[in-house]
Write a protein that holds these residues in place. Structure first.
Motif, PDB file in Angstrom:
ATOM      1  N   THR A 116       0.828  -1.202   0.000  1.00 14.65           N
ATOM      2  CA  THR A 116       0.000   0.000   0.000  1.00 14.65           C
ATOM      3  C   THR A 116       0.866   1.256   0.000  1.00 14.65           C
ATOM      4  O   THR A 116       0.584   2.225  -0.718  1.00 14.65           O
ATOM      5  N   LYS A 159      -6.473  -5.910  -1.892  1.00 17.79           N
ATOM      6  CA  LYS A 159      -6.415  -5.188  -0.619  1.00 17.79           C
ATOM      7  C   LYS A 159      -5.562  -3.932  -0.741  1.00 17.79           C
ATOM      8  O   LYS A 159      -5.931  -2.858  -0.245  1.00 17.79           O
ATOM      9  N   ASN A 191      -6.875  -0.058  -0.196  1.00 17.80           N
ATOM     10  CA  ASN A 191      -6.226   0.836   0.763  1.00 17.80           C
ATOM     11  C   ASN A 191      -5.708   2.104   0.087  1.00 17.80           C
ATOM     12  O   ASN A 191      -5.823   3.208   0.629  1.00 17.80           O
ATOM     13  N   THR A 207      -6.824   6.036   0.687  1.00 22.31           N
ATOM     14  CA  THR A 207      -5.835   7.049   1.048  1.00 22.31           C
ATOM     15  C   THR A 207      -5.921   8.268   0.148  1.00 22.31           C
ATOM     16  O   THR A 207      -6.001   9.411   0.623  1.00 22.31           O
TER      17      THR A 207
END
Length: 427
Positions: A25, A230, A234, A238
């Motif tokens: 991420t 995932k 994320n 953000t």
């Protein structure tokens, strides 16, 4: 033919074994976030006023299927080539070469834009004016060229720290400015009509490049099919919080004055915490700009060498494309292009808005090519396929608002076609 590195923001990360969701991420968010966001809220406000918020929302919505499709393709076809690899699989080597030319041609424009942003923040803090901003921007480019010429490369940790620094600056700006937001600054909401929203979106695309970073990361995960979705979710969360938060406080705090500044973060922080924020914002912008310019040139110089090696560009550029070598000829070509653009901009041949729109036009063309490849490679008539189709339509619409700047990717595509045709005839 394999064309590598096709995103202005997406620098291939260092080799990391069994990359986790957290680290993935951070790398993906760092690839999407870039120095353009330091000035884009003002440029968008100048184009559409408060309605520029609709452009931010539109592009964020478009990002969902774009990010999901690139993550899916990265999980199915792990490769460092990113979008160009998918285009090669779906449409053939000529189309992949064109994508490479689009990116390579966009880099000098993006580098000058990024250096200009950093120089403007420093000059604003020091009171040096436009000449001082040009000098600082030139030094940033020269330093990055020298760093790459001698083979110095920023470590993955440094790149992650720079990305985290940008995210922290944006978040602090949003939180500190939120109490000063005024509802009166959002009226009239649509002063320039609906077409102004499209104009704002065409420049904001600069801030949304880099989603193919997920495909570059795919080989580093223990289970790409499990972890990439995932990481994508994320990263979307953000950038949604940071981008929308910054857009809202820029309009809500500055009002019509948002369109009159090239350093919105400095103005917002100064109003919130005082004059001491001015040098802090300048130093942060300078470091972030240098990191971005250094990464742009590192990735693009290797792309140019790869294009030359694969016969998609002049063979002279191929020198230095081997492991551990420095592609100095490709780097020199980029440096000459940056110098010419910088001089032209310095003498009034272009402003920051024009340069960022030109870069965004080429990046939108690269994204559209990637979406076209996804429509071919992904399973048809699934929710993801329909989402990709919708994003392709929206991206086409954004490109339509580029106007005469569409000549830039068109010229690069024609140049690529002519070069490949001439090479085949000679062979």
């Amino acid at each position: 033919m394999t064309v590598q590195q096709t995103s202005l923001s997406a620098v291939r990360p260092p080799h990391v074994r069994r990359l986790g969701v957290g680290g993935g991420t951070a790398l993906c968010a760092g690839a999407v976030l870039g120095p353009g966001v330091l000035t884009l809220p003002s440029l968008a406000a100048a184009a559409a006023g408060p309605a520029s918020l609709l452009a931010w929302i539109l592009l964020l919505a478009m990002c969902v299927p774009v990010a999901a499709s690139f993550a899916a393709l990265g999980a199915r076809h792990p490769d460092g080539g990113g979008v160009a690899t998918y285009v090669h699989r779906a449409m053939g080597p000529r189309a992949a070469a064109t994508v490479g030319w689009w990116f390579y041609g966009a880099v000098p424009i993006g580098v000058v834009s990024a250096a200009w942003i950093g120089g403007t923040y420093v000059a604003d803090a020091a009171g040096w004016g436009e000449a001082g901003a040009a000098v600082v921007g030139g030094l940033v480019i020269a330093g990055a060229l020298a760093s790459n010429a001698v083979g110095l490369r920023m470590s993955g940790r440094v790149q992650l720290l720079l990305g985290a620094g940008l995210a922290a600056v944006l978040l602090c700006t949003v939180l500190a400015s939120a109490p000063r937001v005024s509802a009166a600054h959002f009226t009239p909401f649509l002063p320039g009509g609906w077409s102004s929203v499209g104009s704002a979106a065409s420049v904001l695309f600069f801030a949304f490049a880099g989603w193919e970073a997920a495909s570059h990361l795919s080989g580093e995960f223990a289970d790409p099919a499990r972890d990439l979705p995932k990481v994508t979710r994320n990263t979307l969360l953000t950038i949604t919080v940071l981008y929308l938060g910054l857009a809202v406080v820029t309009i809500g705090v500055l009002g019509p004055a948002a369109a009159d500044t090239d350093t919105p973060l400095t103005v917002l922080l100064t109003r919130s915490v005082g004059a001491a924020a001015r040098p802090v914002a300048a130093v942060a912008a300078l470091f972030l700009t240098f990191g971005a310019v250094n990464s742009y040139l590192a990735g693009a110089s290797r792309l140019g060498a790869a294009l030359g090696r694969d016969g998609a560009a002049p063979r002279a550029l191929a020198k230095g494309c081997g492991p551990g070598e420095v592609p100095r000829r490709s780097l020199a070509a980029l440096g000459c292009a940056c110098a010419l653009l910088g001089v032209a901009a310095g003498f009034g041949g272009a402003d920051l808005d024009l340069l960022m729109r030109a870069t965004a036009t080429c990046l939108a063309a690269v994204t559209l090519a990637g979406l076209g490849a996804a429509l071919v490679l992904l399973e048809r008539r699934t929710w993801l396929w329909w989402g990709v189709l919708g994003s392709a339509v929206l991206t086409t619409g954004v490109l339509a608002f580029s106007g005469a700047l569409l000549l830039l990717p068109l010229v690069l595509a024609v140049a690529s076609f002519v070069f490949l045709t001439a090479r085949r005839l000679r062979a």
